[in-house]
Scaffold this active site. Sequence first.
Site, short mmCIF file in Angstrom:
data_model
loop_
_atom_site.label_atom_id
_atom_site.label_comp_id
_atom_site.label_asym_id
_atom_site.label_seq_id
_atom_site.Cartn_x
_atom_site.Cartn_y
_atom_site.Cartn_z
N ARG A 51 38.20 37.25 47.20
CA ARG A 51 39.18 37.29 48.31
C ARG A 51 38.13 37.61 49.51
NH1 ARG A 51 43.61 40.78 47.68
NH2 ARG A 51 44.48 39.06 47.03
N TYR A 52 37.17 38.32 49.21
CA TYR A 52 36.20 38.59 50.15
C TYR A 52 34.87 38.24 50.10
CZ TYR A 52 39.35 42.68 51.04
OH TYR A 52 40.49 43.61 51.28
N ARG B 134 32.09 40.26 47.40
CA ARG B 134 32.83 40.95 46.27
C ARG B 134 33.99 40.56 45.60
NH1 ARG B 134 33.96 42.98 51.15
NH2 ARG B 134 35.62 44.39 51.64
N CYS C 70 46.14 48.26 28.88
CA CYS C 70 46.12 49.44 29.79
C CYS C 70 46.41 50.64 28.89
CB CYS C 70 47.14 49.67 30.96
SG CYS C 70 46.72 48.39 31.99
N CYS D 108 52.16 51.39 34.02
CA CYS D 108 52.87 51.90 35.38
C CYS D 108 53.87 51.17 35.56
CB CYS D 108 51.67 51.89 36.24
SG CYS D 108 50.14 52.70 35.61
N CYS E 106 53.30 48.96 38.86
CA CYS E 106 51.95 47.59 38.68
C CYS E 106 52.13 46.68 39.53
CB CYS E 106 51.48 47.59 37.16
SG CYS E 106 50.19 46.64 37.33
N ARG F 245 50.16 43.98 39.15
CA ARG F 245 49.84 42.94 38.39
C ARG F 245 50.68 42.69 37.06
NH1 ARG F 245 44.06 43.81 38.41
NH2 ARG F 245 44.38 43.78 40.66
N ASP G 219 52.69 47.82 47.14
CA ASP G 219 53.01 46.10 47.37
C ASP G 219 54.46 45.92 47.14
OD1 ASP G 219 50.34 45.84 47.76
OD2 ASP G 219 49.89 45.74 45.72
N ASP H 159 47.86 46.26 51.66
CA ASP H 159 47.35 45.43 51.09
C ASP H 159 48.08 43.95 51.58
OD1 ASP H 159 45.50 43.71 49.69
OD2 ASP H 159 45.60 45.05 47.87
N LYS I 115 43.01 44.12 52.43
CA LYS I 115 43.61 45.54 52.95
C LYS I 115 43.27 45.74 54.54
CE LYS I 115 42.19 46.95 48.33
NZ LYS I 115 41.38 45.73 48.00
#
Length: 382
Positions: A90-91, A94, A103, A107, A110, A112, A270, A307, A314
């Site tokens: 996206r950037y 990076r 995981c 969570c 989450c 994702r 999000d 985000d 961000k």
Amino acid sequence: MELWQEMIRQSIHSAEDLVKKFNLKQENAERLEVFFQSRINPYYLSLIRYPGDPIWLQCVPDERELEDVDSPDDPLKEDEMSPVPNITHRYPDRVLFLVTAQCGIYCRFCTRKRKVGDSRKISMKYLESAFKYLEQHTEINDVILSGGDPLMLTDAMLEKIIKRLRSMNHIQVIRLGTRMPVVLPQRITESLVNMLKKYHPIFVNTHFNHPREITEESTKAINMLADAGCPIGNQTVLMKGVNDNPEVMKELMKKLISIRVKPYYLYMLDKIKGGEHFKTSIAKGLEIMDKLRGHISGLAVPHFVIDAPGGGGKIPLLPNYVIYHDENKIILRNYKYNLFEYPDISDNIKPIIDNKLYLRKTKNRKSKKTEKVYIGKTRSDN
Ligand SMILES: *Cc1c(COP(=O)(O)O)cnc(C)c1O
Ligand code: SF4
């Protein structure tokens, strides 16, 4: 099998477990299992003190998740910005590199969850195409290993990945995005940190959301990583009932620096499917930031960001400190709401914060009214 792997095996995960342990209705437990599976390992389970507490909310499936059917499952459009499987670019310099679907806990908030826990969606068979992409794109100098949680891999597998990245001269920083120090600190072993320290600079970005997650065990894990030379940052997600309180957040941030963890980002939640019940207002986030900056060590103050929905990245938000600004002066207020004037000069540079750069006024001929038109694209409107 190592202790932490044994603890993963002992996790609560089935609908039957949820009914027995947390009093969920059988039907809802089954639907929740389909929506986003659960995993609560015995360590994280032991941190729960009462039903609905900030630890419980993060890991125990909640019937309210099933009511939120309208929120998207990929709000950040990570998959659209994925040139090859497992990479989000996206950037400019990076990338995010997903290396496992697993995981230490799952969570409930989450972002994702469309992929996490499903090893077909973040598959090891695509690692080679991801490596090729990174090799060809020499503008990339910062790779964030994520998932899932990269520390769910064995030391040997993780070392293979890191070694391969280190064979690329253009890659400077490797970041490990991991919640393991928080949710399963037993994962941080001597052999892990001895491996990591061969490949510096390795930055660790972890994810504490509440001061009660800072325990003897998590402190020990953080100490081992810090002693191995990893700078450690933290991201926190602002969530109703978990940490939407300036005093709780202040305590969390202060405790983090006391264990050598630098608060990095505070995220607005999000807009993720099943997450509506965690939602807070942006004003709440700004109120919290207002009560951190100036009141506690600057080291303990994270950047508050949204985000951007649609994949804009961000975007930082600050409480409003600028009361007035023209070519001659700026009037500011400090953390105690006292006013201060600082002289300015005119040098023909437009202030960066100039709404005129983003808004164009156009006249609507028929109604003779002035309309504001956004010049910048708003991706979420796609
Ligand atoms: C957050 C993020 C990064 C890293 O952003 P920093 O501001 O450098 O920490 C990189 N890529 C993606 C897709 C991200 O979501
Ligand atoms: S550890 Fe991170 S990736 Fe895994 S479920 Fe939690 S928030 Fe999602």
